[in-house]
Design an enzyme around this catalytic site. Structure first.
Site, PDB file in Angstrom:
ATOM      1  N   CYS A  83       0.820  -1.230   0.000  1.00  0.00           N
ATOM      2  CA  CYS A  83       0.000   0.000   0.000  1.00  0.00           C
ATOM      3  C   CYS A  83       0.846   1.270   0.000  1.00  0.00           C
ATOM      4  O   CYS A  83       0.329   2.363  -0.226  1.00  0.00           O
ATOM      5  CB  CYS A  83      -0.925   0.021   1.210  1.00  0.00           C
ATOM      6  SG  CYS A  83      -2.260  -1.163   1.082  1.00  0.00           S
TER       7      CYS A  83
HETATM    8  N1  COA Z   1     -20.189  -8.652   8.477  1.00  0.00           N
HETATM    9  C1  COA Z   1     -20.670  -8.724   9.741  1.00  0.00           C
HETATM   10  N2  COA Z   1     -19.906  -8.957  10.820  1.00  0.00           N
HETATM   11  C2  COA Z   1     -18.595  -9.128  10.622  1.00  0.00           C
HETATM   12  C3  COA Z   1     -18.012  -9.067   9.332  1.00  0.00           C
HETATM   13  C4  COA Z   1     -18.872  -8.813   8.248  1.00  0.00           C
HETATM   14  N3  COA Z   1     -18.422  -8.746   6.991  1.00  0.00           N
HETATM   15  N4  COA Z   1     -16.691  -9.267   9.445  1.00  0.00           N
HETATM   16  C5  COA Z   1     -16.434  -9.457  10.755  1.00  0.00           C
HETATM   17  N5  COA Z   1     -17.584  -9.375  11.457  1.00  0.00           N
HETATM   18  C6  COA Z   1     -17.759  -9.540  12.929  1.00  0.00           C
HETATM   19  C7  COA Z   1     -16.677 -10.386  13.520  1.00  0.00           C
HETATM   20  O1  COA Z   1     -17.037 -11.762  13.433  1.00  0.00           O
HETATM   21  C8  COA Z   1     -16.631  -9.899  14.948  1.00  0.00           C
HETATM   22  O2  COA Z   1     -17.668 -10.482  15.664  1.00  0.00           O
HETATM   23  P1  COA Z   1     -17.510 -10.821  17.256  1.00  0.00           P
HETATM   24  O3  COA Z   1     -17.314  -9.489  17.906  1.00  0.00           O
HETATM   25  O4  COA Z   1     -18.806 -11.458  17.575  1.00  0.00           O
HETATM   26  O5  COA Z   1     -16.308 -11.694  17.338  1.00  0.00           O
HETATM   27  C9  COA Z   1     -16.956  -8.411  14.825  1.00  0.00           C
HETATM   28  O6  COA Z   1     -17.623  -8.259  13.554  1.00  0.00           O
HETATM   29  C10 COA Z   1     -15.717  -7.541  14.840  1.00  0.00           C
HETATM   30  O7  COA Z   1     -14.757  -8.055  13.898  1.00  0.00           O
HETATM   31  P2  COA Z   1     -13.320  -7.460  13.740  1.00  0.00           P
HETATM   32  O8  COA Z   1     -12.602  -8.157  12.622  1.00  0.00           O
HETATM   33  O9  COA Z   1     -12.639  -7.454  15.065  1.00  0.00           O
HETATM   34  O10 COA Z   1     -13.718  -5.984  13.261  1.00  0.00           O
HETATM   35  P3  COA Z   1     -12.934  -4.632  13.335  1.00  0.00           P
HETATM   36  O11 COA Z   1     -13.768  -3.661  14.030  1.00  0.00           O
HETATM   37  O12 COA Z   1     -11.523  -4.807  13.771  1.00  0.00           O
HETATM   38  O13 COA Z   1     -12.925  -4.191  11.794  1.00  0.00           O
HETATM   39  C11 COA Z   1     -11.432  -4.137   9.927  1.00  0.00           C
HETATM   40  C12 COA Z   1     -12.313  -4.985  10.818  1.00  0.00           C
HETATM   41  C13 COA Z   1     -10.655  -5.046   8.998  1.00  0.00           C
HETATM   42  C14 COA Z   1     -12.314  -3.207   9.107  1.00  0.00           C
HETATM   43  C15 COA Z   1     -10.485  -3.292  10.793  1.00  0.00           C
HETATM   44  O14 COA Z   1      -9.822  -4.105  11.741  1.00  0.00           O
HETATM   45  C16 COA Z   1      -9.455  -2.563   9.980  1.00  0.00           C
HETATM   46  O15 COA Z   1      -9.755  -1.808   9.101  1.00  0.00           O
HETATM   47  N6  COA Z   1      -8.199  -2.709  10.282  1.00  0.00           N
HETATM   48  C17 COA Z   1      -7.156  -2.064   9.548  1.00  0.00           C
HETATM   49  C18 COA Z   1      -6.714  -2.966   8.479  1.00  0.00           C
HETATM   50  C19 COA Z   1      -6.311  -2.309   7.219  1.00  0.00           C
HETATM   51  O16 COA Z   1      -6.522  -1.175   6.980  1.00  0.00           O
HETATM   52  N7  COA Z   1      -5.706  -3.113   6.386  1.00  0.00           N
HETATM   53  C20 COA Z   1      -5.449  -2.734   5.076  1.00  0.00           C
HETATM   54  C21 COA Z   1      -4.107  -2.963   4.670  1.00  0.00           C
HETATM   55  S1  COA Z   1      -3.381  -1.452   4.171  1.00  0.00           S
END
Ligand code: COA
Length: 374
Positions: free
Chosen positions: A157
């Site tokens: 990225c």
């Molecule tokens: N739809 C509904 N629920 C979902 C889901 C989806 N598509 N994906 C995950 N969930 C659920 C999970 O199962 C989890 O449930 P639980 O609390 O019962 O265990 C909950 O939502 C939270 O999941 P989590 O993965 O911890 O979410 P988050 O708030 O960390 O958000 C990202 C996920 C990936 C959006 C976030 O972590 C992020 O953006 N991180 C930065 C990563 C990034 O930018 N990477 C790019 C590379 S440059």
């Protein structure tokens, strides 16, 4: 004293097809229903876990993403396929990555009123290359009719900011006066569209940045005040696809050959790394945070950007100070901060200062401070 460097212009190619969260989730959930029905006996026997549905509300709240552009919508949404259908082309036809890179590059050249013959070098900086060689950059160079040299570089990225510093260094060292940095990102090809945690993250696009000696840069260009790069090894964002292995086209068996991440850890570790880097680079340039008119941050996650901007400014940033294109484009890897810069920089006045900033896998991060020239 080294040569002063400027960003003369940028270009943007946006694919015609877009997928809304509603369409994406409908397709994903149809796949989940099909999978659970086909595996009902194993799920009932406790031998296999049922898949959970995705939700539009989660996606928008967790990421700020509402839609993403893709090269091939049908292949992505087809639940028997769930990956783009981008047929291989004959060797004498332009490759897809080069084609979209050329479109963005031509726009950058036109906006700078520059002809290809004035360009000395082309860098294709992107998170994935369509093939090993010949370099995508050399194909783009050939298609544009640029003399000189070209090569590919991959810093995930952060490819665009690493490309900008590399181009600026060529100019500073006197090796070139005009360098095109092209970022064709076909992220739909390395995204696991069957993975609920990440299926919403990426989109396709191409951007281009023309980096030139300030003394030849056109009116309205951007003086580069300083560039800085940083890397720190992390396994939290990974893609194991390479020439020693084969990607599983279904994306089910060998998911490590596609994008995988521990999003929570990325969020926690990258926010302090990037905000500290911005603050120390600002201070080394003798600038204060309130002298920054705008931040064009990498577009990975709206909450992440909100936090980074707040840590830099000491308060929440407005949309005007830290614009987002995530809602429309999703994460487009290295191209994200360049799209934000391209779309949200025309209104700045001479002397206004801003920051182009990237971060991502590696980890890698880059800062490019600019000031609007006369
Ligand atoms: N739809 C509904 N629920 C979902 C889901 C989806 N598509 N994906 C995950 N969930 C659920 C999970 O199962 C989890 O449930 P639980 O609390 O019962 O265990 C909950 O939502 C939270 O999941 P989590 O993965 O911890 O979410 P988050 O708030 O960390 O958000 C990202 C996920 C990936 C959006 C976030 O972590 C992020 O953006 N991180 C930065 C990563 C990034 O930018 N990477 C790019 C590379 S440059």
């Amino acid at each position: 004293m080294s040569t002063a460097v400027a960003i003369s212009a940028t270009g943007l190619f946006t694919p015609e097809q877009s997928i809304t969260n509603e369409e994406l989730v409908a397709s994903f959930n149809a796949y989940v229903a099909q999978f659970n029905a086909e595996n009902a006996a194993a799920i009932a026997a406790g031998e296999r876990a049922a898949l959970e549905p995705s939700s539009q509300e989660f996606i928008e709240k967790a990421s700020g993403i509402k839609a993403r552009y893709v090269i091939d919508k049908t292949g992505v949404l087809d639940i028997q396929r769930m990956r783009p259908d981008i047929p291989e082309r004959a060797n004498d036809a332009p490759s897809v990555m080069a084609e979209i890179g050329v479109a963005a590059a031509k726009q950058a050249l036109a906006r700078a009123d520059r002809k290809a013959e004035h360009v000395d070098a082309v860098i294709c900086a992107a998170s994935n290359m369509q093939r090993a060689y010949p370099a995508m950059a050399i194909e783009i160079q050939h298609a544009l009719g640029v003399d000189g040299y070209a090569f590919d570089m991959n810093v995930a990225c952060s490819s665009a900011t690493f490309g900008i510093q590399t181009a600026a260094d060529f100019v500073r060292a006197g090796h070139a006066k005009s360098v095109l940095v092209v970022n064709p990102e076909i992220c739909s090809g390395h995204l696991n569209w069957r993975d609920r945690d990440s299926h919403f993250i990426f989109g396709d696009v191409a951007t281009a940045v023309l980096v030139e000696a300030a003394d030849i840069a056109p009116q309205g260009s951007w003086a580069i005040l300083g560039t800085r790069l940083k890397t720190k090894f992390s396994n939290n964002i990974r893609n194991n696809f390479g020439f020693l292995n084969r990607a599983d086209p279904t994306g089910i068996g060998k998911t490590d050959k596609l994008f995988v991440q521990d999003g929570r850890k990325v969020f926690k570790e990258v926010v302090p790394m990037v905000s500290d880097m911005i603050l120390s680079h600002l201070s080394d340039l003798g600038m204060k945070p309130d002298e920054l008119r705008r931040m064009w941050l990498h577009q990975a996650n709206a909450n992440m950007n909100r936090l980074i901007a707040a840590r830099v400014l000491g308060r929440d940033a407005t949309e005007d100070e830290s614009p987002t294109v995530l809602d429309e484009y999703a994460n487009t890897s290295s191209a994200g901060s360049i799209i934000a810069f391209h779309r949200h920089s025309n209104d700045l006045q001479t002397g206004d200062r801003g920051l182009i900033c990237s971060f991502g896998a590696g980890y890698s991060a880059g800062t490019v401070f600019v000031a609007k020239a006369a």
